[in-house]
Structures are given as C-alpha cells and as structure tokens.
Scaffold this active site. Structure first.
Site, PDB file in Angstrom:
ATOM      1  N   HIS A   1       0.858  -1.188   0.000  1.00  0.00           N
ATOM      2  CA  HIS A   1       0.000   0.000   0.000  1.00  0.00           C
ATOM      3  C   HIS A   1       0.891   1.233   0.000  1.00  0.00           C
ATOM      4  O   HIS A   1       2.022   1.200   0.492  1.00  0.00           O
ATOM      5  CB  HIS A   1      -0.902  -0.003   1.242  1.00  0.00           C
TER       6      HIS A   1
ATOM      7  N   GLU B   1      -3.555   2.810  -7.299  1.00  0.00           N
ATOM      8  CA  GLU B   1      -3.925   3.872  -6.366  1.00  0.00           C
ATOM      9  C   GLU B   1      -2.960   5.049  -6.482  1.00  0.00           C
ATOM     10  O   GLU B   1      -1.926   5.052  -5.811  1.00  0.00           O
ATOM     11  CB  GLU B   1      -3.868   3.359  -4.925  1.00  0.00           C
TER      12      GLU B   1
END
Length: 214
Positions: free
Chosen positions: A85, A133
């Site tokens: 992430h 992302e």
C-alpha cells in the site's frame, strides 16, 4: 465486483464496520471484505465478514521482532492480505517475499501500485489481484476514475500484457456507487477504499450506496 475496505489506523469501531459489511454482503450478494489493524483481525473475523490483513512480512518463524507473520494472520481468521500500500511501500524483493509467505499461508493477495508501469511490474510477481492507487488522490474523496480515468484503463492494459488472469482493482478516492460503476466501466473488477466507509457516520449506509453501483 470485489469491495475491499481498508480500515487503516482510523479511530473507527472495526467490529461495527465488519458487522455492517457482513450484512451488506449477505443482503446484496456482493463480495465485501474488511482489512482491520492486525490486533483486531480475530474480532473482525468473528463477525463472519471476509477478513483481510493490511500487510504481512516476507519472513517465516524466527528472530523477526515487529514482523507480521502470514501464518499468524491466517490463524487469526484472515483469508487475504494487502501488500505494498502507498502508506506501507516495499521494494520489489520484499513484495515477492511477502507474496511467497502469503501463498504458503493460504492467503489471497492484492498488491497495490501507484501507476500503470508499477502495476505491470508487480503483476509479474504473481499476485492474485493488483490495485492501482495514485497516492495524491488517496483520502481526497476525488476518485481516480474521475480525476484521471486513463490511469485505470492503462493499469488494466498493463496487467493484461503480463497476465490477463490478474484482476485490477481501482483505489484512491472511491466512496460512492457512481465511483464503483465508473471503475467497473473502465475495466476494474473491484475497488479498494478506506475513508469512504471507515470515516462514515453510518458505514452500512455508505456500503449500501457503494454497492448500488454494481
């Protein structure tokens, strides 16, 4: 469409969010999963919701203080894990080690990436899914599908050139049913979101609105 809710370290009630997610999943037939803090994995899994870890370390049992073992995550009830992430960046070798550890523990994997070239690179490591992302949009409420839809389409194409069996999830700024529908139309097979549910006054209502876009 797969909906993966990352609770990050937000000051929410992870069990309440998990119960809401389980209810919405049961009522709508949508695949909804929740990724809480590691300390809350067992409590979240006990609600019956599909439970994911936010990270696992690419190590096995041994002298690894502070590491999160994939096997321990699985023992706590998780069935999958995020890796890389944007708030927990890893080098490619560490991503690869994390994937191998997750595989050994029977965990499904989503590897995050900032942009289409990174999507292609991490797809080559063999995850179950990848998520694009752009970090500048995370937590803004402005979905990448609106701010820069080409990023989603190019990420899907980048993954497909390496392995067209690896689905691409759309993250960053996702919060509504319209966002999910737009992500789907751009070729995404799911969404990764956080604040749109974790910070909502009514997580169940937020999730119901989200899955209305399916």
């Amino acid at each position: 469409m797969f909906v993966l809710v990352n609770l990050k370290a937000y000051p929410c009630d992870p069990v309440a969010v998990a119960e809401a997610a389980a209810t919405v999943a049961d009522d709508t037939g949508t695949r909804v999963a929740v990724a809480p803090q590691a300390a809350h994995l067992s409590a979240v899994a006990a609600t019956g919701v599909e439970t994911w870890a936010q990270h696992v370390s690419g190590v096995d049992h041994g002298s690894h203080t502070g590491s999160t073992l994939a096997s321990a995550v699985a023992d706590a009830g998780a069935v999958g894990t995020l890796l890389n992430h944007s708030e927990r960046r890893l080098r490619l070798a560490a991503i690869d080690a994390g994937l191998r550890a997750a595989e050994d523990a029977g965990l499904e994997t989503v590897v995050c990436a900032n942009n289409p070239p990174q999507v292609g690179a991490v797809t080559a490591l063999g995850p179950d899914m990848v998520a694009v992302e752009p970090p500048e949009l995370i937590g803004t409420g402005t979905p990448v599908s609106q701010a820069d839809p080409d990023v989603v389409e190019e990420a899907v194409a980048a993954a497909g050139r390496v392995d067209d069996d690896v689905p691409v999830l759309c993250g960053a700024g996702i919060s509504t049913g319209d966002d999910l529908a737009a992500a789907r139309d751009l070729g995404s097979e799911g969404v990764l979101l956080a604040s749109g549910v974790a910070k909502a006054d009514d997580p169940e209502a937020a999730l119901r609105d989200l899955v209305s876009g399916i």
